[in-house]
Design a protein around this motif. Structure first.
Motif, PDB file in Angstrom:
ATOM      1  N   PRO A 134       0.821  -1.206   0.000  1.00 40.22           N
ATOM      2  CA  PRO A 134       0.000   0.000   0.000  1.00 40.22           C
ATOM      3  C   PRO A 134       0.864   1.269   0.000  1.00 40.22           C
ATOM      4  O   PRO A 134       1.855   1.362   0.732  1.00 40.22           O
ATOM      5  CB  PRO A 134      -0.806  -0.127   1.296  1.00 40.22           C
ATOM      6  CG  PRO A 134      -0.941  -1.609   1.495  1.00 40.22           C
ATOM      7  CD  PRO A 134       0.383  -2.169   1.049  1.00 40.22           C
ATOM      8  N   CYS A 135       0.497   2.202  -0.835  1.00 46.21           N
ATOM      9  CA  CYS A 135       1.222   3.469  -1.043  1.00 46.21           C
ATOM     10  C   CYS A 135       2.590   3.264  -1.684  1.00 46.21           C
ATOM     11  O   CYS A 135       3.440   4.163  -1.679  1.00 46.21           O
ATOM     12  CB  CYS A 135       1.345   4.284   0.236  1.00 46.21           C
ATOM     13  SG  CYS A 135      -0.222   5.019   0.745  1.00 46.21           S
ATOM     14  N   GLY A 136       2.817   2.092  -2.275  1.00 43.20           N
ATOM     15  CA  GLY A 136       3.991   1.897  -3.117  1.00 43.20           C
ATOM     16  C   GLY A 136       3.703   2.393  -4.526  1.00 43.20           C
ATOM     17  O   GLY A 136       2.547   2.437  -4.958  1.00 43.20           O
TER      18      GLY A 136
ATOM     19  N   LYS B 245       6.517   9.020   0.805  1.00 43.32           N
ATOM     20  CA  LYS B 245       6.952   9.634   2.049  1.00 43.32           C
ATOM     21  C   LYS B 245       5.746   9.792   2.985  1.00 43.32           C
ATOM     22  O   LYS B 245       4.602   9.914   2.535  1.00 43.32           O
ATOM     23  CB  LYS B 245       7.582  11.005   1.783  1.00 43.32           C
ATOM     24  CG  LYS B 245       8.818  10.966   0.900  1.00 43.32           C
ATOM     25  CD  LYS B 245      10.000  10.314   1.600  1.00 43.32           C
ATOM     26  CE  LYS B 245      11.268  10.399   0.762  1.00 43.32           C
ATOM     27  NZ  LYS B 245      12.406   9.706   1.404  1.00 43.32           N
ATOM     28  N   PRO B 246       5.972   9.833   4.302  1.00 41.15           N
ATOM     29  CA  PRO B 246       4.861  10.007   5.241  1.00 41.15           C
ATOM     30  C   PRO B 246       4.042  11.271   4.919  1.00 41.15           C
ATOM     31  O   PRO B 246       4.599  12.334   4.659  1.00 41.15           O
ATOM     32  CB  PRO B 246       5.563  10.141   6.595  1.00 41.15           C
ATOM     33  CG  PRO B 246       6.854   9.390   6.415  1.00 41.15           C
ATOM     34  CD  PRO B 246       7.262   9.644   4.998  1.00 41.15           C
ATOM     35  N   GLY B 247       2.740  11.112   4.929  1.00 42.25           N
ATOM     36  CA  GLY B 247       1.852  12.240   4.664  1.00 42.25           C
ATOM     37  C   GLY B 247       1.474  12.418   3.209  1.00 42.25           C
ATOM     38  O   GLY B 247       0.508  13.117   2.901  1.00 42.25           O
ATOM     39  N   VAL B 248       2.232  11.793   2.304  1.00 39.36           N
ATOM     40  CA  VAL B 248       1.927  11.923   0.876  1.00 39.36           C
ATOM     41  C   VAL B 248       0.778  11.020   0.479  1.00 39.36           C
ATOM     42  O   VAL B 248      -0.078  11.385  -0.328  1.00 39.36           O
ATOM     43  CB  VAL B 248       3.183  11.599   0.022  1.00 39.36           C
ATOM     44  CG1 VAL B 248       2.841  11.559  -1.460  1.00 39.36           C
ATOM     45  CG2 VAL B 248       4.270  12.630   0.283  1.00 39.36           C
ATOM     46  N   CYS B 249       0.742   9.828   1.061  1.00 43.96           N
ATOM     47  CA  CYS B 249      -0.267   8.824   0.715  1.00 43.96           C
ATOM     48  C   CYS B 249      -0.700   8.098   1.983  1.00 43.96           C
ATOM     49  O   CYS B 249       0.140   7.709   2.798  1.00 43.96           O
ATOM     50  CB  CYS B 249       0.303   7.838  -0.305  1.00 43.96           C
ATOM     51  SG  CYS B 249      -0.766   6.432  -0.704  1.00 43.96           S
ATOM     52  N   VAL B 250      -2.017   7.920   2.137  1.00 38.16           N
ATOM     53  CA  VAL B 250      -2.570   7.146   3.264  1.00 38.16           C
ATOM     54  C   VAL B 250      -3.344   5.981   2.653  1.00 38.16           C
ATOM     55  O   VAL B 250      -4.272   6.185   1.860  1.00 38.16           O
ATOM     56  CB  VAL B 250      -3.508   7.999   4.130  1.00 38.16           C
ATOM     57  CG1 VAL B 250      -4.085   7.144   5.268  1.00 38.16           C
ATOM     58  CG2 VAL B 250      -2.760   9.198   4.703  1.00 38.16           C
ATOM     59  N   PRO B 251      -2.973   4.729   2.979  1.00 38.98           N
ATOM     60  CA  PRO B 251      -3.639   3.573   2.389  1.00 38.98           C
ATOM     61  C   PRO B 251      -5.169   3.618   2.553  1.00 38.98           C
ATOM     62  O   PRO B 251      -5.667   3.863   3.643  1.00 38.98           O
ATOM     63  CB  PRO B 251      -3.044   2.387   3.140  1.00 38.98           C
ATOM     64  CG  PRO B 251      -1.696   2.862   3.573  1.00 38.98           C
ATOM     65  CD  PRO B 251      -1.887   4.312   3.897  1.00 38.98           C
ATOM     66  N   GLY B 252      -5.852   3.397   1.427  1.00 37.81           N
ATOM     67  CA  GLY B 252      -7.308   3.336   1.451  1.00 37.81           C
ATOM     68  C   GLY B 252      -8.016   4.680   1.439  1.00 37.81           C
ATOM     69  O   GLY B 252      -9.252   4.719   1.416  1.00 37.81           O
ATOM     70  N   GLN B 253      -7.275   5.783   1.426  1.00 40.98           N
ATOM     71  CA  GLN B 253      -7.893   7.106   1.405  1.00 40.98           C
ATOM     72  C   GLN B 253      -7.633   7.781   0.057  1.00 40.98           C
ATOM     73  O   GLN B 253      -6.637   7.548  -0.594  1.00 40.98           O
ATOM     74  CB  GLN B 253      -7.357   7.989   2.536  1.00 40.98           C
ATOM     75  CG  GLN B 253      -7.718   7.473   3.921  1.00 40.98           C
ATOM     76  CD  GLN B 253      -7.347   8.452   5.019  1.00 40.98           C
ATOM     77  OE1 GLN B 253      -7.097   9.638   4.777  1.00 40.98           O
ATOM     78  NE2 GLN B 253      -7.330   7.960   6.252  1.00 40.98           N
ATOM     79  N   MET B 254      -8.572   8.631  -0.330  1.00 38.35           N
ATOM     80  CA  MET B 254      -8.495   9.392  -1.586  1.00 38.35           C
ATOM     81  C   MET B 254      -8.264   8.448  -2.769  1.00 38.35           C
ATOM     82  O   MET B 254      -7.314   8.600  -3.528  1.00 38.35           O
ATOM     83  CB  MET B 254      -7.408  10.468  -1.513  1.00 38.35           C
ATOM     84  CG  MET B 254      -7.717  11.564  -0.523  1.00 38.35           C
ATOM     85  SD  MET B 254      -6.610  12.988  -0.595  1.00 38.35           S
ATOM     86  CE  MET B 254      -5.094  12.261  -0.004  1.00 38.35           C
ATOM     87  N   ILE B 255      -9.141   7.436  -2.880  1.00 29.35           N
ATOM     88  CA  ILE B 255      -9.079   6.531  -4.030  1.00 29.35           C
ATOM     89  C   ILE B 255      -9.801   7.218  -5.186  1.00 29.35           C
ATOM     90  O   ILE B 255     -11.001   7.067  -5.398  1.00 29.35           O
ATOM     91  CB  ILE B 255      -9.728   5.169  -3.704  1.00 29.35           C
ATOM     92  CG1 ILE B 255      -8.976   4.531  -2.514  1.00 29.35           C
ATOM     93  CG2 ILE B 255      -9.673   4.245  -4.907  1.00 29.35           C
ATOM     94  CD1 ILE B 255      -9.551   3.210  -2.048  1.00 29.35           C
ATOM     95  N   THR B 256      -9.044   8.016  -5.893  1.00 31.40           N
ATOM     96  CA  THR B 256      -9.586   8.898  -6.924  1.00 31.40           C
ATOM     97  C   THR B 256      -8.595   9.034  -8.060  1.00 31.40           C
ATOM     98  O   THR B 256      -7.407   8.712  -7.896  1.00 31.40           O
ATOM     99  CB  THR B 256      -9.917  10.283  -6.322  1.00 31.40           C
ATOM    100  OG1 THR B 256     -10.283  11.186  -7.357  1.00 31.40           O
ATOM    101  CG2 THR B 256      -8.712  10.855  -5.595  1.00 31.40           C
ATOM    102  N   THR B 257      -9.045   9.543  -9.174  1.00 35.23           N
ATOM    103  CA  THR B 257      -8.143   9.763 -10.305  1.00 35.23           C
ATOM    104  C   THR B 257      -7.529  11.156 -10.308  1.00 35.23           C
ATOM    105  O   THR B 257      -6.702  11.456 -11.159  1.00 35.23           O
ATOM    106  CB  THR B 257      -8.901   9.565 -11.632  1.00 35.23           C
ATOM    107  OG1 THR B 257      -9.979  10.523 -11.687  1.00 35.23           O
ATOM    108  CG2 THR B 257      -9.469   8.163 -11.733  1.00 35.23           C
TER     109      THR B 257
END
Length: 216
Positions: free
Chosen positions: A80-82, A202-214
Motif C-alpha cells: 500500500p502506497c507503493g 513519504k509520510p503524509g503523501v499517501c494514506v492507504p485506502g484514502q483518496m481513491i480517486t483519479t
C-alpha cells in the motif's frame, strides 16, 4: 514520376515501421531454450526489492524461451502506497492486469499533454502505449499483485524523473522552472532508478485506502 515517388515513400515508411518492432521469429522455439516453462519468477527472475514492494522481470538471459518471441513479462507485489514511479518503455507497448489486492491508480500522459488516469481493481486491465509516460500507485490497503506483458523481448525502461535530473543542471532547472540550487538538492535526494524498483511514498503523501480517486 509522381506515382513512383509516392510508392517509394510508402514502402520506405512501411519498412521503417517493420524495423521498429521486434523481428519475426525464424524458428518455432529457440535452440538455446531447454523448456517453455519458467518457474517461480519471484525467486529465479530478475528481482528488485524496493521500499514499495517487489518487481520480478524476465529477459532472454534468464528465460531463453523468450528469444525471438517479441515479448516479455514483469510481475509485481506492491505494498500500500507503493509506486512504480513514472517511466517509459521506448521499445514496447504494455498491457497491465491486476490479479489481486490494491486497487491501483494507474495511467499515462499522451503527446498532447492529456493525462489518462484510472482506478484499477482485480480483473481490470490497462494499456500503456509505446513510449508514453506512465505509472502505477497502490492506493488501497492490501498488497497489489499484478502482471505486465510487453511486446518486445527488450522493451527498455527509462526513469523519467531520474532522467531529467541527469541533464546539465541549467537545462534541468529550465525544464522544471526552478533554480539550480533546487536541482542540486533534488539530485542528492533522487538518484536514477536503475535497476527499476518500487518506491514507497513519504509520510503524509499517501494514506492507504484514502483518496481513491483519479484526481489526487
Amino acid at each position: 514520376m509522381v506515382m513512383f515517388v509516392f510508392i517509394y515513400s510508402t514502402c520506405l515508411v512501411l519498412v521503417q515501421r517493420v524495423e521498429a518492432a521486434d523481428p519475426d521469429p525464424l524458428v518455432d522455439f529457440s535452440a538455446n531454450a531447454t523448456t517453455p516453462v519458467f518457474r517461480n519468477i519471484f525467486v529465479n527472475g530478475d528481482v528488485s526489492v524496493g521500499s514499495g514492494g517487489v518487481r520480478a522481470a524476465l529477459d532472454i538471459g534468464k528465460f531463453p524461451g523468450l528469444t525471438s518471441e517479441g515479448l516479455t513479462v514483469v510481475q509485481f507485489k506492491m505494498v500500500p502506497c507503493g509506486e512504480n514511479v513514472p517511466h517509459t518503455h521506448p521499445r514496447a507497448t504494455e498491457v497491465l492486469s491486476v490479479i489481486s489486492g490494491g486497487p491501483l491508480q494507474a495511467g499515462f500522459v499522451d503527446t498532447k499533454g492529456e493525462a489518462h488516469i484510472h482506478i484499477l481493481y482485480p480483473g481490470d486491465l490497462i494499456v500503456f502505449p509505446r513510449g508514453l509516460l506512465h505509472f502505477e500507485l497502490n492506493v488501497g490497503t492490501e498488497t497489489a499483485f499484478y502482471i505486465s506483458a510487453l511486446n518486445s523481448q527488450n522493451p527498455g525502461t527509462l526513469d523519467s524523473a531520474g532522467a531529467v535530473l541527469q541533464l546539465p543542471e541549467r537545462a534541468a532547472a529550465i525544464a522544471l522552472n526552478i533554480d539550480i540550487a533546487a536541482v542540486r538538492a533534488l539530485k542528492s535526494q533522487r538518484p536514477y532508478n536503475e535497476p527499476p524498483t518500487l518506491e514507497a511514498a513519504k509520510p503524509g503523501v499517501c494514506v492507504p485506502g484514502q483518496m481513491i480517486t483519479t484526481t489526487v
